[in-house]
Structure formats: C-alpha cells, structure tokens
Design an enzyme around this catalytic site. Sequence first.
Site, mmCIF file in Angstrom:
data_model
loop_
_atom_site.group_PDB
_atom_site.id
_atom_site.type_symbol
_atom_site.label_atom_id
_atom_site.label_comp_id
_atom_site.label_asym_id
_atom_site.label_seq_id
_atom_site.Cartn_x
_atom_site.Cartn_y
_atom_site.Cartn_z
ATOM 1 N N CYS A 42 0.791 -1.198 0.132
ATOM 2 C CA CYS A 42 0.035 -0.095 0.017
ATOM 3 C C CYS A 42 0.697 1.321 -0.152
ATOM 4 O O CYS A 42 0.599 2.029 -0.965
ATOM 5 C CB CYS A 42 -1.056 0.019 1.299
ATOM 6 N N CYS A 47 -1.551 1.556 -3.302
ATOM 7 C CA CYS A 47 -2.460 2.758 -2.911
ATOM 8 C C CYS A 47 -1.893 4.237 -2.879
ATOM 9 O O CYS A 47 -2.416 5.071 -3.453
ATOM 10 C CB CYS A 47 -3.128 2.692 -1.696
ATOM 11 N N LYS A 50 0.095 5.439 -6.252
ATOM 12 C CA LYS A 50 -0.990 5.457 -7.083
ATOM 13 C C LYS A 50 -1.720 6.669 -7.051
ATOM 14 O O LYS A 50 -2.068 7.452 -7.951
ATOM 15 C CB LYS A 50 -1.604 4.156 -7.089
ATOM 16 N N TYR A 177 -8.719 -3.357 -11.023
ATOM 17 C CA TYR A 177 -8.544 -2.247 -10.377
ATOM 18 C C TYR A 177 -7.401 -1.457 -11.152
ATOM 19 O O TYR A 177 -7.283 -0.411 -11.317
ATOM 20 C CB TYR A 177 -8.380 -2.416 -9.035
ATOM 21 N N GLU A 181 -7.038 1.724 -13.205
ATOM 22 C CA GLU A 181 -6.581 3.106 -12.687
ATOM 23 C C GLU A 181 -5.444 3.541 -13.684
ATOM 24 O O GLU A 181 -5.157 4.749 -13.781
ATOM 25 C CB GLU A 181 -6.226 2.857 -11.240
ATOM 26 N N HIS A 434 -27.319 21.236 -0.528
ATOM 27 C CA HIS A 434 -27.507 21.984 -2.128
ATOM 28 C C HIS A 434 -26.477 23.105 -2.100
ATOM 29 O O HIS A 434 -26.435 23.624 -1.276
ATOM 30 C CB HIS A 434 -28.968 22.431 -2.109
ATOM 31 N N GLU A 439 -26.435 15.365 -3.306
ATOM 32 C CA GLU A 439 -27.772 15.295 -2.876
ATOM 33 C C GLU A 439 -28.578 14.364 -3.898
ATOM 34 O O GLU A 439 -29.901 14.063 -3.398
ATOM 35 C CB GLU A 439 -28.341 16.981 -3.143
#
Length: 451
Positions: A42, A47, A50, A177, A181, A434, A439
């Site tokens: 990682c 991760c 990346k 993935y 990516e 908003h 939303e």
Amino acid sequence: MAFDYDLFVIGGGSGGVRAARVAAQSGAKVALAEEFRMGGTCVIRGCVPKKLMVFASEFPHAVADARAYGWDAQIGDFSWPDFRAKLHAELSRLEGIYRNLLTKNGVTIHDARAVMKDAHTVTLSTGEDITAKHVLVATGGHPVLPDVPGAEHGITSNEVFLLETLPKRMLIVGGGYIASEFAGIMSGLGVETTQFYRGDQILRGFDDEARGMIADGMRANGVDLQTGTNIAEMAKRDDGIWVKDTNGAEMIVDQVMFATGRAPNTSGLGLGEIGVALGRGGEVVVDSYSQTNIPSVFAIGDVTNRVQLTPVAIREAMAFVATVFHGKPTPVDHELIPSAVFTQPEFGTIGLTEEAAAAQEPIDVYATSFKPMNHAFAGRDDRVMMKLIVSQASRRVLGCHIVADHAGEMIQLAGIAVKMGATKEQFDQTVAVHPTMAEELVTMKEPVRKT
Ligand code: NDP
C-alpha cells in the site's frame, strides 16, 4: 516453554505493522521481520503512490477547466523526474513513520526475511532462530505475469513507480482495479495509452451500468480501451516492444504493463513444510479469526486472499489482536465493504450490484445520470451517475454505486448508512445538501426499473 516473544509478525505492510503495534501497546512482547521496505504494497508500491499519480494526472483537466472559468491558464510540460523524486521522498517519509510507530511502541524490527521452522520458531535470513508464542503471517501478495511469449519484457505495478522515463506509448493489460486506474493515470500524464481487456467489459464483478459509464468516460479521456483483446505474443525490438494481439493486429509501444491479478506471497516461507494449510492459489487458509490449522499461526491481509484491500487487512489485524491479546474473540466482518476505484471517472461502490441483487430478490432501482454543475459550466460532456439498489420487501438499500469526481469520498459516507441497514425512505428523510452532486442520493423519487 518460554518463548523469545509473545508475537512474531512476518511482513511489515498495513496489516502486519498494525497488528504488531497494537499488540505491543497491550503489553505483548513483539518482533516483526520485513525483508524489503516498511509499509508494504500500500505505502511503497500501491495505494499511496498510485493516488499521488492520480492527483498528478488530473492537472491538465483542471487547467482546461480553469480556462473555461475565465482564468488565463496554460499547462506546461510534465516533468516525470521531478515528480518521481518528490514521490519517492514522500514514500521514504511515510516508511520512516511506520518504522517509528513500531519502535516507539517497543516492537523489535528485523530487516530480514523470516521463514517458519516450526509452529513457534522462525529462522531469519541472518541465520538467527527466534521463538514466539504466536506467529502472524502478513506477507501480502505480488503481481502475476500471464503466460505469454515475451511477457518478461513487460513491467507490473511494482516497477511502474520506478520508471526512469515516462514512456511515450504504453500498453496496459488487464481490466481490474490496477489496469483501469493506471490507464487513466498514464493517459492524464500525456502518455499515449492503450488498454487491452480480454473480456467484454472492464471491472468485472462491479455494477454493469457503472462499468459501462466508466469505460465510456475513460475512452472520452483518451484511453484507447480495447475489449475482447489480449496479447498473443510480444518481443523487444530496437524501436520499442512489438506486440501482436489475439485479433492479429500489431503495434509498437515503449512499455507494456501487466495488471493481470495478484497472488499470495507464500512460497519459500516454510508454511507448507510445517503443515500450514494452503489453498489452491497458494493462499493461507484461515478461519474467521484469521487462525490457521496450526493454532499458534495466524494470517491476515492479501496473503489470505480474502478481500485484497488495505483497510480490510487493518481490520483483520485489529480483530486478531482483540482475539489473541485482549481475550475478546472477534471474527472479521467482511460484509458490505465500501471501496473506490480511482479510475477517471472515479467510482465508489458498496453492496450488491443491480445484477446480483435482482438475482437474489425483487428490487427497485433508483438511478440518475446528469452533467454536474461544474462540468456543465466548463463545457465538459462528462456525466455522473448515482444509483441505489433497494429491496422491495425490506426497502433496505442493498447497494449504492457512484461514478463521479470524489466518488470515493462520497461512498465512505453513504457506506455508513448502507452498513447500518438504512432504507430508501430513511435516505429520503435526510435533507439534501444543495447544490452538490451527492444530494441526488436523497432526492430520487421514482424507481427507473423494478425487477
Ligand atoms: P484484479 O483481479 O482486480 O484484475 C485482474 C485483471 O486481469 C482482470 O481484468 C482479469 O481478467 C485480467 N487477467 C487475469 N489473467 C489474465 C491473463 N492471463 N491475460 C489477460 N488478462 C488477465 O487484479 P488487479 O491486479 O487489478 O488488482 C488486485 C487487487 O488489488 C484487486 O482485486 C483489489 O482488491 C486491489 N486493489 C484495490 C485498489 C483500490 O481499492 N482502489 C486499487 C488497486 C488494487 P478477468 O476479469 O477476465 O478475470
């Protein structure tokens, strides 16, 4: 029998470091062996670098948007050497933090490879034998290359962060993935990027509608995504790497990156020799407490091939420590794990896909796709998607899928409600924020489909 340690951890990645640190904090005598760099996949080659590359690759869009908003902005050239130097300095900083966390908590670090000798003993590459009441295997996984002639000329995600120069033309193989990516990252950095995926649509196993939208978005961003295609053979030539695909077409690229899956790091660890049960893919077989068939040996993270995600390895580490050192047997909860895929467009997801839910029970599908305000103003065509899969019987939200900028951030929060078992009506009782994209998650009135 007196042991040298209460716990010996093999592997200094996300799972191993967490388990060592928390066990030591609760008073256990702990040692950890790591043969490479502290931080594991990682931090060192996954991760973290990346995501920093994703950030780097997004600036051309940001500058184009800035112009659309009235700024006199121009983007210059991207300097890979400058970025790479900063990237590696950052990784070294993080590695230092991991190391400090261990030593500060009294964990003894061995910068060595550890191999199991028996149920309570490891042998280090220094030749030393160390005994422990419990051994935790947290050795992670590694990328696997497909069996294709010339595959040795390709790289994997292990090497991509170390490239001396950024290729001009790159072929990325795989549809998971990592491949998806990196296709976005490389294209964003200005690399002419082709992605081969052998199946019909990338990101197999995720919601079909979301997959389609991501693939369309990637193509619109310049990735030459070719499905139903694989490498048949490849070879090194003076002008680059020659590739022939399974449809007979040929191309020359400067780099080929394989992101064709990962396998557990169990070979040469002595596990089979001491009788630890391994699965067909070489993974350590564990029960819900991460315990192997040998009671003193536990395993967590990618080496167990349950869910290959850092936060899951960390959960497994915490549950292991609670079970073994806090006297609180804690099974690991692998249900309803939110996750993000940092493709461009980004994807956040939790729970069942529309397809899986429909196969399970009658569902209502609430979905909307629209041009978000910031993109519409900038004249961009990119659309976002928000989708809720709702059980007709219980009204519970079974799945939530978001394709949008910051979808990873959104799914972390929506994931809390889904994990709590919120119903569609409870989503709707929440007042909209908003103007935001998210939303829409609380304002979708009518199902678009009932199945
Ligand atoms: P995945 O298992 O996700 O994807 C592997 C891909 O390679 C699939 O598309 C698969 O195709 C394809 N493939 C497999 N074998 C071959 C072959 N022989 N020839 C051509 N294609 C092949 O693995 P990744 O390496 O992308 O990622 C590993 C894991 O790491 C992920 O499962 C994920 O858990 C984790 N990860 C998570 C990230 C995140 O959370 N954002 C980021 C990166 C990784 P097919 O679909 O046909 O099997």
